[in-house]
Each structure stands twice: as C-alpha cells, then as structure tokens.
Design a protein around this motif. Structure first.
Motif, PDB file in Angstrom:
ATOM      1  N   LEU A 110       0.828  -1.200   0.000  1.00 55.92           N
ATOM      2  CA  LEU A 110       0.000   0.000   0.000  1.00 55.92           C
ATOM      3  C   LEU A 110       0.865   1.254   0.000  1.00 55.92           C
ATOM      4  CD1 LEU A 110      -3.272   0.472   1.941  1.00 55.92           C
ATOM      5  CD2 LEU A 110      -1.548   2.262   2.067  1.00 55.92           C
ATOM      6  N   PRO A 140      -6.704  -3.826   2.441  1.00 53.32           N
ATOM      7  CA  PRO A 140      -5.671  -3.872   3.467  1.00 53.32           C
ATOM      8  C   PRO A 140      -6.068  -4.802   4.608  1.00 53.32           C
ATOM      9  CG  PRO A 140      -6.698  -1.685   3.387  1.00 53.32           C
ATOM     10  CD  PRO A 140      -7.399  -2.548   2.403  1.00 53.32           C
ATOM     11  N   ASN A 149      -0.015   4.454   7.849  1.00 50.15           N
ATOM     12  CA  ASN A 149      -0.941   3.584   7.116  1.00 50.15           C
ATOM     13  C   ASN A 149      -2.171   4.349   6.674  1.00 50.15           C
ATOM     14  OD1 ASN A 149      -0.378   0.951   9.582  1.00 50.15           O
ATOM     15  ND2 ASN A 149       0.814   1.435   7.767  1.00 50.15           N
ATOM     16  N   ASN A 152      -1.495   6.846   3.889  1.00 48.93           N
ATOM     17  CA  ASN A 152      -1.324   6.171   2.597  1.00 48.93           C
ATOM     18  C   ASN A 152      -2.661   5.724   2.024  1.00 48.93           C
ATOM     19  OD1 ASN A 152       1.469   6.455   2.410  1.00 48.93           O
ATOM     20  ND2 ASN A 152       1.871   4.564   3.534  1.00 48.93           N
ATOM     21  N   MET A 153      -3.561   5.253   2.878  1.00 55.50           N
ATOM     22  CA  MET A 153      -4.895   4.882   2.418  1.00 55.50           C
ATOM     23  C   MET A 153      -5.633   6.097   1.866  1.00 55.50           C
ATOM     24  SD  MET A 153      -6.350   2.179   5.227  1.00 55.50           S
ATOM     25  CE  MET A 153      -5.299   0.872   5.865  1.00 55.50           C
ATOM     26  N   ARG A 157      -7.093   6.674  -1.856  1.00 56.65           N
ATOM     27  CA  ARG A 157      -8.509   7.001  -2.061  1.00 56.65           C
ATOM     28  C   ARG A 157      -8.642   8.271  -2.893  1.00 56.65           C
ATOM     29  NH1 ARG A 157     -12.814   5.924  -3.946  1.00 56.65           N
ATOM     30  NH2 ARG A 157     -14.718   6.803  -3.097  1.00 56.65           N
ATOM     31  N   ILE A 163     -10.906   1.630  -1.160  1.00 55.39           N
ATOM     32  CA  ILE A 163     -10.266   1.011  -0.001  1.00 55.39           C
ATOM     33  C   ILE A 163     -11.285   0.126   0.705  1.00 55.39           C
ATOM     34  CG2 ILE A 163      -8.927   1.386   2.099  1.00 55.39           C
ATOM     35  CD1 ILE A 163      -7.627   2.547  -0.416  1.00 55.39           C
ATOM     36  N   PRO A 165     -11.078  -2.455   3.583  1.00 53.10           N
ATOM     37  CA  PRO A 165     -10.419  -3.262   4.621  1.00 53.10           C
ATOM     38  C   PRO A 165     -11.143  -4.589   4.819  1.00 53.10           C
ATOM     39  CG  PRO A 165     -10.696  -0.990   5.340  1.00 53.10           C
ATOM     40  CD  PRO A 165     -11.491  -1.135   4.079  1.00 53.10           C
TER      41      PRO A 165
END
Length: 214
Positions: A110, A140, A149, A152-153, A157, A163, A165
């Motif tokens: 990611l 993820p 984290n 980065n998500m 997006r 995204i 999860p």
C-alpha cells in the motif's frame, strides 16, 4: 457477452483466503471473466503458513496444477505472472485490463503504490491501473493502523482507489470461516460491477421472515 479481464494480486498480508474465494467466485459465476494473477513472495509465505499451500505460482509448474492447489479448480481463463517481471503485459496501459484487486494488501505494498514506488509487478500494475483511470480495489489487512498507514490509504482514495479493509460482516449469520470469506469476496465483486446473490444480503433474511408471517 462482453469479456472482463481483471488483475488479481496477492501480497504478504494475512487473509489470502479472501483472494482464493474471489477467484473461485469470478471463474465459477461469470464465464466471460478472465483473470491475470500475481502472487508476491510474501504472499507465498502466507499461503504456506495460513493455508498450508506450497506453490511456485506458475513459475515452476503448470498453471493448471497451481490453479487446482490454490482454488480447487482449473481454468484456461486464469493466467499467472511472475511478480518480478515488470515488463509483463499487465504492466502496460495498452493491455485491455478492466481493473485490479489487491487482496490481501500488505502495508508495504500500500505504501509503495501510494507514494509512486515500483519494486515489482504488483506495484507497476497498480500504478498503471490508476493512471488509466481503471478500477483499483485495495483490501488492506492490518491492525492496529499507524498514522502512516492511514495517510497512505487516504492518498490512494484521493487518487481514485477503492479502499476495502478486510472487515467481514456477521449479519448473514455465518457458520464457518468459509462463509465469512465468501461473503466478503462477494462484496468485492459488487465493487467490480457484478451482482452475484449466492449469499444473503442485509434485509433479505428478515424480508423472507416477514413474507412467511413469522
């Protein structure tokens, strides 16, 4: 029937069962779907340790044998790619891909994609998917999450990725791990534009109960 061609990437995070269920669903429920598979070295280790599956992902054995090991089926509609081959067909924007799913997606993968770092084919294929404005779904699988984290998500997006999860629902009253994984995989196919209903969705069970007068 219009052909759809998806790239499915497995990376070194817990939850390879989601990818195995996703591939099985797509192959069994839509004869017009073609799949390009990339399995990273990290994912190979997870497959060994979580699922007791050892495979060369097509590099040292036949694709049919690998498909049987991973998905319990053989299909000419599955093509395996070497994760080290950054010159593979799926690394080019001219390749007629419908989009890509990274499931499970490690935080390392990611982070590389979010920051434009290409170290192997998964990163390059994801970069191409974004630049060509194609569907990119990232699943993820990590907890707890650091601010890095999360940032980065958010970057992904904002770049257009979905995204998702790995958070399976329980309202369908699962009775096994397979139930949980299959339902979540079905939710991924929703994002790909399919409409498979082999698992009860929210409200369906209660609607059936009301219809029967219970």
């Amino acid at each position: 029937m219009k052909e759809k061609r998806w790239t499915i990437a497995l990376t070194g995070a817990s939850g390879t069962i989601y990818a195995r269920k996703l591939v099985k669903i797509l192959i069994e429920h839509d004869p017009a779907t073609m799949l390009d598979l990339v399995i990273s070295d990290g994912a190979l280790r997870v497959l060994r340790e979580e699922d007791n599956i050892s495979t060369s992902h097509g590099l040292g054995s036949s694709a049919e044998k690998v498909s049987e090991e991973l998905f319990g089926l053989t299909s000419a509609r599955i093509v395996f790619h070497n994760p080290r081959d950054t010159g593979a067909a799926i690394a080019s924007g001219s390749y007629p891909s419908s989009g890509m799913v990274i499931v499970p997606c490690s935080m390392s993968t990611l982070g590389c994609i979010a920051n434009g770092v290409v170290m192997h084919l998964v990163h390059r294929a994801a970069e191409v998917t974004l630049k060509e404005n194609r569907k990119l779904i990232v699943v993820p699988r990590e907890t707890p999450l650091t601010s890095i984290n999360l940032e980065n998500m958010l970057k992904l997006r904002q770049a257009g990725a979905v995204i998702m999860p790995a958070m399976p629902g329980f309202y369908q009253q699962p009775t096994s791990i397979d139930d949980l994984a299959e339902y979540f995989a079905m939710r991924i196919t929703d994002q790909l534009g399919y409409n498979f209903d082999f698992k009860p969705r929210w409200g369906q069970a209660s609607a059936q109960t009301a219809k029967n007068g219970f």
